[in-house]
Design a protein around this motif. Structure first.
Motif, mmCIF file in Angstrom:
data_model
loop_
_atom_site.group_PDB
_atom_site.id
_atom_site.type_symbol
_atom_site.label_atom_id
_atom_site.label_comp_id
_atom_site.label_asym_id
_atom_site.label_seq_id
_atom_site.Cartn_x
_atom_site.Cartn_y
_atom_site.Cartn_z
ATOM 1 N N PRO A 170 -19.665 16.351 43.392
ATOM 2 C CA PRO A 170 -19.811 16.221 41.843
ATOM 3 C C PRO A 170 -18.518 16.934 41.240
ATOM 4 C CG PRO A 170 -21.120 17.877 42.542
ATOM 5 C CD PRO A 170 -20.706 17.005 43.698
ATOM 6 N N GLY A 171 -17.999 16.103 39.915
ATOM 7 C CA GLY A 171 -17.047 16.731 39.253
ATOM 8 C C GLY A 171 -15.837 16.317 39.923
ATOM 9 N N HIS A 172 -15.629 15.490 41.008
ATOM 10 C CA HIS A 172 -14.447 15.001 41.609
ATOM 11 C C HIS A 172 -14.447 13.403 41.426
ATOM 12 C CE1 HIS A 172 -12.640 18.577 43.796
ATOM 13 N NE2 HIS A 172 -13.800 19.051 43.291
ATOM 14 N N VAL A 173 -13.270 12.899 41.291
ATOM 15 C CA VAL A 173 -13.045 11.328 41.578
ATOM 16 C C VAL A 173 -12.254 11.070 42.666
ATOM 17 C CG1 VAL A 173 -11.895 9.251 40.341
ATOM 18 C CG2 VAL A 173 -13.091 11.162 39.098
ATOM 19 N N ASN A 174 -12.439 9.896 43.474
ATOM 20 C CA ASN A 174 -12.058 9.650 44.522
ATOM 21 C C ASN A 174 -10.941 8.435 44.295
ATOM 22 O OD1 ASN A 174 -13.299 10.951 46.917
ATOM 23 N ND2 ASN A 174 -15.043 10.331 45.660
ATOM 24 N N LEU A 175 -9.766 8.368 44.613
ATOM 25 C CA LEU A 175 -8.797 7.371 44.499
ATOM 26 C C LEU A 175 -8.578 6.763 45.525
ATOM 27 C CD1 LEU A 175 -5.570 7.766 42.176
ATOM 28 C CD2 LEU A 175 -5.530 6.784 44.482
ATOM 29 N N LEU A 176 -8.639 5.160 45.620
ATOM 30 C CA LEU A 176 -8.432 4.826 46.622
ATOM 31 C C LEU A 176 -7.062 3.594 46.040
ATOM 32 C CD1 LEU A 176 -8.736 3.474 49.481
ATOM 33 C CD2 LEU A 176 -10.510 1.755 48.753
ATOM 34 N N ALA A 177 -5.900 3.683 46.951
ATOM 35 C CA ALA A 177 -4.927 3.000 46.348
ATOM 36 C C ALA A 177 -4.325 1.996 47.593
ATOM 37 C CB ALA A 177 -3.739 3.595 45.752
ATOM 38 N N THR A 178 -3.285 1.436 47.449
ATOM 39 C CA THR A 178 -2.791 0.455 48.556
ATOM 40 C C THR A 178 -2.023 1.372 49.534
ATOM 41 O OG1 THR A 178 -1.096 -0.077 47.177
ATOM 42 C CG2 THR A 178 -2.609 -1.607 47.459
ATOM 43 N N ASN A 179 -1.651 2.822 49.101
ATOM 44 C CA ASN A 179 -0.751 3.595 49.991
ATOM 45 C C ASN A 179 -1.190 5.058 50.169
ATOM 46 O OD1 ASN A 179 -0.246 4.263 47.368
ATOM 47 N ND2 ASN A 179 1.968 4.302 47.487
ATOM 48 N N ARG A 180 -2.519 5.301 49.504
ATOM 49 C CA ARG A 180 -2.938 6.717 49.544
ATOM 50 C C ARG A 180 -4.459 6.568 49.261
ATOM 51 N NH1 ARG A 180 0.175 9.104 44.462
ATOM 52 N NH2 ARG A 180 1.751 7.539 45.116
ATOM 53 N N GLN A 181 -5.161 7.676 49.659
ATOM 54 C CA GLN A 181 -6.479 7.840 49.271
ATOM 55 C C GLN A 181 -6.625 9.485 49.064
ATOM 56 O OE1 GLN A 181 -9.394 6.328 52.048
ATOM 57 N NE2 GLN A 181 -11.263 6.912 50.794
ATOM 58 N N VAL A 182 -7.101 9.755 47.925
ATOM 59 C CA VAL A 182 -7.116 11.403 47.405
ATOM 60 C C VAL A 182 -8.431 11.426 46.495
ATOM 61 C CG1 VAL A 182 -4.624 11.549 47.541
ATOM 62 C CG2 VAL A 182 -5.590 11.166 45.532
ATOM 63 N N ASP A 183 -8.724 12.732 46.517
ATOM 64 C CA ASP A 183 -9.618 13.019 45.424
ATOM 65 C C ASP A 183 -9.304 14.076 44.470
ATOM 66 O OD1 ASP A 183 -11.537 15.652 45.979
ATOM 67 O OD2 ASP A 183 -10.766 14.818 47.920
ATOM 68 N N PHE A 184 -9.619 14.177 43.124
ATOM 69 C CA PHE A 184 -9.071 15.191 42.281
ATOM 70 C C PHE A 184 -10.307 15.481 41.263
ATOM 71 C CE2 PHE A 184 -8.132 10.915 41.041
ATOM 72 C CZ PHE A 184 -8.421 10.803 39.556
ATOM 73 N N LEU A 185 -10.100 16.596 40.506
ATOM 74 C CA LEU A 185 -11.112 16.837 39.541
ATOM 75 C C LEU A 185 -10.890 16.030 38.397
ATOM 76 C CD1 LEU A 185 -10.577 20.799 39.275
ATOM 77 C CD2 LEU A 185 -12.638 19.466 40.040
ATOM 78 N N GLY A 186 -12.167 15.360 37.884
ATOM 79 C CA GLY A 186 -11.939 14.319 37.051
ATOM 80 C C GLY A 186 -13.254 13.769 36.649
ATOM 81 N N ASN A 187 -13.253 12.890 35.698
ATOM 82 C CA ASN A 187 -14.558 12.579 34.938
ATOM 83 C C ASN A 187 -14.231 10.910 34.698
ATOM 84 O OD1 ASN A 187 -15.963 11.311 32.488
ATOM 85 N ND2 ASN A 187 -17.326 13.170 33.337
ATOM 86 N N LEU A 188 -15.238 10.324 35.574
ATOM 87 C CA LEU A 188 -14.955 8.526 35.281
ATOM 88 C C LEU A 188 -15.205 8.060 34.225
ATOM 89 C CD1 LEU A 188 -14.291 6.886 37.970
ATOM 90 C CD2 LEU A 188 -16.683 6.255 37.878
ATOM 91 N N ASN A 189 -16.042 8.466 33.186
ATOM 92 C CA ASN A 189 -16.087 8.100 31.970
ATOM 93 C C ASN A 189 -14.750 8.216 31.176
ATOM 94 O OD1 ASN A 189 -18.748 7.374 32.162
ATOM 95 N ND2 ASN A 189 -19.454 9.313 31.624
ATOM 96 N N ALA A 190 -14.163 9.482 31.289
ATOM 97 C CA ALA A 190 -12.676 9.680 30.469
ATOM 98 C C ALA A 190 -11.796 8.762 31.055
ATOM 99 C CB ALA A 190 -12.493 11.235 30.701
ATOM 100 N N LEU A 191 -11.910 8.408 32.475
ATOM 101 C CA LEU A 191 -10.776 7.683 32.933
ATOM 102 C C LEU A 191 -11.013 6.045 32.642
ATOM 103 C CD1 LEU A 191 -10.681 9.026 36.678
ATOM 104 C CD2 LEU A 191 -8.902 9.197 34.823
ATOM 105 N N ALA A 192 -12.278 5.761 32.300
ATOM 106 C CA ALA A 192 -12.555 4.406 31.923
ATOM 107 C C ALA A 192 -11.936 4.248 30.551
ATOM 108 C CB ALA A 192 -13.962 4.069 31.985
ATOM 109 N N GLU A 193 -11.722 5.295 29.565
ATOM 110 C CA GLU A 193 -11.321 5.314 28.183
ATOM 111 C C GLU A 193 -10.136 5.089 28.592
ATOM 112 O OE1 GLU A 193 -12.985 8.071 25.565
ATOM 113 O OE2 GLU A 193 -14.986 7.743 25.889
ATOM 114 N N ARG A 194 -9.375 5.981 29.189
ATOM 115 C CA ARG A 194 -7.825 6.163 29.264
ATOM 116 C C ARG A 194 -7.283 4.769 29.792
ATOM 117 N NH1 ARG A 194 -6.320 11.041 32.226
ATOM 118 N NH2 ARG A 194 -6.937 12.048 30.547
#
Length: 251
Positions: A170-194
């Motif tokens: 909880p409190g973390h967002v996983n990022l899957l990209a073509t060249n990396r996979q990381v997780d960082f502190l974040g909120n999916l609702n805030a990212l959806a707005e941004r």
């Protein structure tokens, strides 16, 4: 890496300032690097070819020319409009010229004060430059930005496959990209707005439709270009089909 430059013709002072800069970057784990520490304005200029940003600590007086740093700053400002320039000098009387010539320095550090004060000002300027660079990157078009600890990262939006959360982290967002996979502190609702260009296929997933390989509307299974998959909520399935058709028609 965000580039930092130092112009100083006093060897002892150059070594001291270089150590302050490098230690500050290392301690804070900033994505910065000291590209050049020199007494030669022309040598410094050669290292800024094709740069669009940078933090410059410039001695005002080089050799017999008491305005060498000022002249260099004018050239830097012309080449790199958003460069962050700090003068480190004994010439307090030249401060007005920086305003008159519209150089707009980030700071003006006087050498005739205690070394501890000079050090603190340089540290503060590096911290401020990092914050300004971070804020600019967050608003940079076509870039996705995130932080892990004190370090700041960005990548092209086109490389992102999806962003998702899991119950066990909880409190973390996983990022899957073509060249990396990381997780960082974040909120999916805030990212959806941004980042409204991403599609919310269920409460836990934001997906980049440009990196969708296939969608089975019967099983509601979404497959990405890297072969990974996720389930689409029943409520979002119809909207997803419409959005994918729009992308296909644009392509």
């Amino acid at each position: 890496m965000f580039p930092v430059y130092l112009l100083e013709d006093n060897e002892q002072q150059q070594a001291t300032y270089q150590q302050i800069i490098e230690n500050t970057i290392m301690i804070n784990e900033y994505a910065m690097t000291l590209v050049c520490a020199t007494a030669n304005p022309a040598a410094l200029l050669r290292t800024v070819e094709n740069q669009q940003k940078g933090l410059f600590f410039l001695d005002m007086e080089i050799g017999a020319n008491c305005q060498a740093g000022l002249e260099l700053a004018l050239t830097i400002r012309q080449r790199i409009p958003f460069a962050q320039i700090v003068f480190v000098t004994t010439h307090e009387e030249l401060a007005f010229l920086t305003l008159e010539r519209k150089i707009a320095p980030l700071d003006y550090i006087l050498k005739d004060q205690a070394l501890s004060q000079i050090k603190q000002q340089m540290i503060d300027d590096i911290l401020l430059a990092e914050k300004q660079n971070e804020a600019a990157a967050y608003h940079e078009k076509d870039l996705f930005s995130y932080k892990i600890g004190p370090r700041f990262f960005s990548l092209p939006l086109a490389e992102i496959i999806c962003l998702y959360t899991t119950k066990d982290n909880p409190g973390h967002v996983n990022l899957l990209a073509t060249n990396r996979q990381v997780d960082f502190l974040g909120n999916l609702n805030a990212l959806a707005e941004r980042y409204p260009m991403f599609f919310r296929c269920d409460k836990s997933y934001l997906v980049n439709l440009t990196n969708v390989a296939d969608y089975d509307s019967k099983s509601r299974q979404l497959e990405f270009v890297d072969g990974s998959q996720t389930k689409v909520s029943f409520r979002k399935s119809r909207e997803l089909v419409l959005r994918l058709k729009q992308y296909q028609s644009k392509g």
